[in-house]
Write a protein that holds these residues in place. Structure first.
Motif, PDB file in Angstrom:
ATOM      1  N   MET A   1       0.844  -1.201   0.000  1.00  0.00           N
ATOM      2  CA  MET A   1       0.000   0.000   0.000  1.00  0.00           C
ATOM      3  C   MET A   1       0.877   1.247   0.000  1.00  0.00           C
ATOM      4  O   MET A   1       1.851   1.338   0.751  1.00  0.00           O
ATOM      5  CB  MET A   1      -0.919   0.019   1.230  1.00  0.00           C
ATOM      6  N   TYR A   2       0.516   2.195  -0.854  1.00  0.00           N
ATOM      7  CA  TYR A   2       1.231   3.461  -0.881  1.00  0.00           C
ATOM      8  C   TYR A   2       0.880   4.305   0.345  1.00  0.00           C
ATOM      9  O   TYR A   2      -0.210   4.183   0.912  1.00  0.00           O
ATOM     10  CB  TYR A   2       0.870   4.248  -2.145  1.00  0.00           C
ATOM     11  N   LYS A   3       1.805   5.188   0.706  1.00  0.00           N
ATOM     12  CA  LYS A   3       1.553   6.191   1.725  1.00  0.00           C
ATOM     13  C   LYS A   3       1.844   7.551   1.118  1.00  0.00           C
ATOM     14  O   LYS A   3       2.930   7.773   0.582  1.00  0.00           O
ATOM     15  CB  LYS A   3       2.426   5.958   2.955  1.00  0.00           C
ATOM     16  N   ILE A   4       0.854   8.444   1.188  1.00  0.00           N
ATOM     17  CA  ILE A   4       1.020   9.775   0.631  1.00  0.00           C
ATOM     18  C   ILE A   4       1.086  10.767   1.787  1.00  0.00           C
ATOM     19  O   ILE A   4       0.224  10.767   2.678  1.00  0.00           O
ATOM     20  CB  ILE A   4      -0.115  10.124  -0.367  1.00  0.00           C
ATOM     21  N   TYR A   5       2.140  11.574   1.776  1.00  0.00           N
ATOM     22  CA  TYR A   5       2.407  12.504   2.866  1.00  0.00           C
ATOM     23  C   TYR A   5       2.034  13.925   2.420  1.00  0.00           C
ATOM     24  O   TYR A   5       2.456  14.379   1.356  1.00  0.00           O
ATOM     25  CB  TYR A   5       3.891  12.468   3.238  1.00  0.00           C
ATOM     26  N   GLY A   6       1.256  14.613   3.242  1.00  0.00           N
ATOM     27  CA  GLY A   6       0.877  15.982   2.925  1.00  0.00           C
ATOM     28  C   GLY A   6      -0.444  16.327   3.571  1.00  0.00           C
ATOM     29  O   GLY A   6      -0.826  15.756   4.595  1.00  0.00           O
ATOM     30  N   PHE A   7      -1.189  17.246   2.962  1.00  0.00           N
ATOM     31  CA  PHE A   7      -2.478  17.661   3.508  1.00  0.00           C
ATOM     32  C   PHE A   7      -3.350  18.191   2.386  1.00  0.00           C
ATOM     33  O   PHE A   7      -2.864  18.612   1.334  1.00  0.00           O
ATOM     34  CB  PHE A   7      -2.308  18.709   4.611  1.00  0.00           C
ATOM     35  N   GLY A   8      -4.660  18.173   2.640  1.00  0.00           N
ATOM     36  CA  GLY A   8      -5.637  18.400   1.582  1.00  0.00           C
ATOM     37  C   GLY A   8      -5.780  19.823   1.096  1.00  0.00           C
ATOM     38  O   GLY A   8      -6.576  20.063   0.187  1.00  0.00           O
ATOM     39  N   LEU A   9      -5.028  20.786   1.655  1.00  0.00           N
ATOM     40  CA  LEU A   9      -5.046  22.137   1.111  1.00  0.00           C
ATOM     41  C   LEU A   9      -4.011  22.319   0.011  1.00  0.00           C
ATOM     42  O   LEU A   9      -3.985  23.352  -0.649  1.00  0.00           O
ATOM     43  CB  LEU A   9      -4.796  23.175   2.226  1.00  0.00           C
ATOM     44  N   SER A  10      -3.164  21.346  -0.175  1.00  0.00           N
ATOM     45  CA  SER A  10      -2.138  21.420  -1.213  1.00  0.00           C
ATOM     46  C   SER A  10      -2.698  20.915  -2.536  1.00  0.00           C
ATOM     47  O   SER A  10      -3.147  19.766  -2.636  1.00  0.00           O
ATOM     48  CB  SER A  10      -0.921  20.579  -0.818  1.00  0.00           C
ATOM     49  N   ASN A  11      -2.666  21.750  -3.563  1.00  0.00           N
ATOM     50  CA  ASN A  11      -3.126  21.326  -4.886  1.00  0.00           C
ATOM     51  C   ASN A  11      -2.367  20.099  -5.364  1.00  0.00           C
ATOM     52  O   ASN A  11      -2.940  19.190  -5.985  1.00  0.00           O
ATOM     53  CB  ASN A  11      -2.921  22.438  -5.911  1.00  0.00           C
TER      54      ASN A  11
ATOM     55  N   GLU B   1      -2.615   5.095   1.963  1.00  0.00           N
ATOM     56  CA  GLU B   1      -2.882   5.660   3.285  1.00  0.00           C
ATOM     57  C   GLU B   1      -2.399   7.098   3.286  1.00  0.00           C
ATOM     58  O   GLU B   1      -1.331   7.403   2.752  1.00  0.00           O
ATOM     59  CB  GLU B   1      -2.142   4.865   4.355  1.00  0.00           C
ATOM     60  N   GLU B   2      -3.192   7.987   3.863  1.00  0.00           N
ATOM     61  CA  GLU B   2      -2.816   9.396   3.956  1.00  0.00           C
ATOM     62  C   GLU B   2      -2.125   9.666   5.285  1.00  0.00           C
ATOM     63  O   GLU B   2      -2.663   9.359   6.345  1.00  0.00           O
ATOM     64  CB  GLU B   2      -4.043  10.283   3.811  1.00  0.00           C
TER      65      GLU B   2
ATOM     66  N   ILE C   1       5.623  19.075  -0.407  1.00  0.00           N
ATOM     67  CA  ILE C   1       4.469  18.194  -0.342  1.00  0.00           C
ATOM     68  C   ILE C   1       3.886  18.064  -1.746  1.00  0.00           C
ATOM     69  O   ILE C   1       3.781  19.067  -2.455  1.00  0.00           O
ATOM     70  CB  ILE C   1       3.424  18.771   0.638  1.00  0.00           C
ATOM     71  N   PRO C   2       3.532  16.840  -2.156  1.00  0.00           N
ATOM     72  CA  PRO C   2       3.492  15.599  -1.370  1.00  0.00           C
ATOM     73  C   PRO C   2       4.781  14.801  -1.460  1.00  0.00           C
ATOM     74  O   PRO C   2       5.624  15.046  -2.323  1.00  0.00           O
ATOM     75  CB  PRO C   2       2.359  14.829  -2.054  1.00  0.00           C
ATOM     76  N   GLY C   3       4.865  13.846  -0.556  1.00  0.00           N
ATOM     77  CA  GLY C   3       5.846  12.781  -0.674  1.00  0.00           C
ATOM     78  C   GLY C   3       5.093  11.471  -0.789  1.00  0.00           C
ATOM     79  O   GLY C   3       3.958  11.353  -0.306  1.00  0.00           O
ATOM     80  N   LEU C   4       5.691  10.502  -1.438  1.00  0.00           N
ATOM     81  CA  LEU C   4       5.037   9.207  -1.611  1.00  0.00           C
ATOM     82  C   LEU C   4       5.977   8.102  -1.174  1.00  0.00           C
ATOM     83  O   LEU C   4       7.123   8.033  -1.635  1.00  0.00           O
ATOM     84  CB  LEU C   4       4.634   8.989  -3.072  1.00  0.00           C
ATOM     85  N   GLU C   5       5.510   7.268  -0.273  1.00  0.00           N
ATOM     86  CA  GLU C   5       6.247   6.054   0.093  1.00  0.00           C
ATOM     87  C   GLU C   5       5.728   4.932  -0.793  1.00  0.00           C
ATOM     88  O   GLU C   5       4.562   4.551  -0.720  1.00  0.00           O
ATOM     89  CB  GLU C   5       6.043   5.722   1.564  1.00  0.00           C
ATOM     90  N   VAL C   6       6.611   4.419  -1.650  1.00  0.00           N
ATOM     91  CA  VAL C   6       6.177   3.390  -2.597  1.00  0.00           C
ATOM     92  C   VAL C   6       6.226   2.001  -1.981  1.00  0.00           C
ATOM     93  O   VAL C   6       5.493   1.110  -2.400  1.00  0.00           O
ATOM     94  CB  VAL C   6       6.999   3.447  -3.900  1.00  0.00           C
ATOM     95  N   ASP C   7       7.097   1.805  -1.036  1.00  0.00           N
ATOM     96  CA  ASP C   7       7.124   0.600  -0.219  1.00  0.00           C
ATOM     97  C   ASP C   7       7.954   0.924   1.013  1.00  0.00           C
ATOM     98  O   ASP C   7       8.312   2.079   1.230  1.00  0.00           O
ATOM     99  CB  ASP C   7       7.665  -0.617  -0.984  1.00  0.00           C
ATOM    100  N   ASP C   8       8.242  -0.042   1.816  1.00  0.00           N
ATOM    101  CA  ASP C   8       8.908   0.211   3.085  1.00  0.00           C
ATOM    102  C   ASP C   8      10.287   0.823   2.881  1.00  0.00           C
ATOM    103  O   ASP C   8      11.218   0.157   2.418  1.00  0.00           O
ATOM    104  CB  ASP C   8       9.026  -1.096   3.877  1.00  0.00           C
ATOM    105  N   GLY C   9      10.394   2.121   3.194  1.00  0.00           N
ATOM    106  CA  GLY C   9      11.689   2.775   3.166  1.00  0.00           C
ATOM    107  C   GLY C   9      12.105   3.347   1.829  1.00  0.00           C
ATOM    108  O   GLY C   9      13.227   3.844   1.694  1.00  0.00           O
ATOM    109  N   ARG C  10      11.241   3.325   0.826  1.00  0.00           N
ATOM    110  CA  ARG C  10      11.570   3.943  -0.464  1.00  0.00           C
ATOM    111  C   ARG C  10      10.556   5.048  -0.743  1.00  0.00           C
ATOM    112  O   ARG C  10       9.347   4.814  -0.689  1.00  0.00           O
ATOM    113  CB  ARG C  10      11.558   2.916  -1.598  1.00  0.00           C
ATOM    114  N   TYR C  11      11.082   6.243  -1.049  1.00  0.00           N
ATOM    115  CA  TYR C  11      10.243   7.428  -1.149  1.00  0.00           C
ATOM    116  C   TYR C  11      10.499   8.178  -2.447  1.00  0.00           C
ATOM    117  O   TYR C  11      11.611   8.145  -2.993  1.00  0.00           O
ATOM    118  CB  TYR C  11      10.512   8.378   0.029  1.00  0.00           C
ATOM    119  N   LEU C  12       9.464   8.875  -2.904  1.00  0.00           N
ATOM    120  CA  LEU C  12       9.570   9.786  -4.031  1.00  0.00           C
ATOM    121  C   LEU C  12       8.988  11.133  -3.638  1.00  0.00           C
ATOM    122  O   LEU C  12       8.027  11.210  -2.869  1.00  0.00           O
ATOM    123  CB  LEU C  12       8.805   9.258  -5.250  1.00  0.00           C
TER     124      LEU C  12
END
Length: 217
Positions: free
Chosen positions: A1-11, A28-29, A49-60
């Motif tokens: 499952m992806y994890k997306i980091y940020g908040f909903g006011l960011s376009n 997961e947000e 923002i945003p950042g995306l965790e594609v799997d455990d410990g790897r981020y874009l």
């Protein structure tokens, strides 16, 4: 499952979230608010923002990088047209939307949304930039179906996330919606806003806005 980091006011957070929803990908947000904490810099080195965790410990990081990664790793449903030229035109539209409409308009956001002010000089500069970009966008875009053809593309998702914010900012600062020179735009955006995934993102944006207002009191 992806994890997306940020908040909903960011376009840009909302754009990545919308692509995840349109592609039917589980995610997961993880709330992250500026200024970025030092540990977030390990996930998004510029603190953007945003950042995306594609799997455990790897981020874009960087929204366009994330979008291209999701398109390459999950090509169905595709959010790019099939032929190379139309794909390039789709990217061209996205550049117009993000670099020449949303980015200049961002200089108005303190006055439009956060109780700040904007100087007459900046107001004039931004207006000239936006008027030029509106003309360019109107020259490139198609509004009969989708921006670059008969199928939904990343350009449409960028438009539905960014352009309503640009419209509202100009209306609040200038007393008029500068994008109204494109008479077909409002109907086109209204059609996109009927999509369930777009409605889900808009609901998240509204919730984030309410939380922000409460937190700033």
């Amino acid at each position: 499952m992806y994890k997306i980091y940020g908040f909903g006011l960011s376009n840009y957070y909302n754009l990545v979230k919308l692509v995840l929803l349109e592609k039917g990908l589980p995610f997961e947000e993880i709330p992250v608010f500026p200024p970025a904490r030092p540990d977030f810099l390990l996930k998004s080195p510029m603190g953007k923002i945003p950042g995306l965790e594609v799997d455990d410990g790897r981020y874009l990081s960087e929204s366009q990088v994330i979008l291209e990664y999701l398109e390459e790793t999950h090509p169905e449903p595709s959010l790019y047209p099939g032929d190379p030229f139309t794909r390039a035109k789709t990217r061209e539209l996205m550049r117009i939307i993000e670099l020449y409409l949303e980015l200049p308009a961002r200089r108005l956001y303190p006055a439009a949304f956060f109780g700040g002010s904007v100087s007459e000089e900046i107001s004039g500069e931004v207006r000239a930039q936006l008027e030029k970009a509106c003309a360019a966008f109107g020259h490139l875009a198609r509004f009969d179906a989708y921006l670059s053809g008969e199928t939904l593309s990343l350009a449409d998702l960028a438009a539905v996330v960014h352009l309503p914010v640009v419209s509202l900012a100009t209306r609040r600062v200038y007393g008029e919606n500068l994008l109204a020179i494109l008479p077909e735009l409002a109907g086109y955006l209204a059609r996109l806003q009927e999509r369930p995934c777009v409605q889900a993102v808009m609901a998240g944006q509204k919730q984030a806005s309410t939380q922000f207002i409460k937190g700033s009191r």
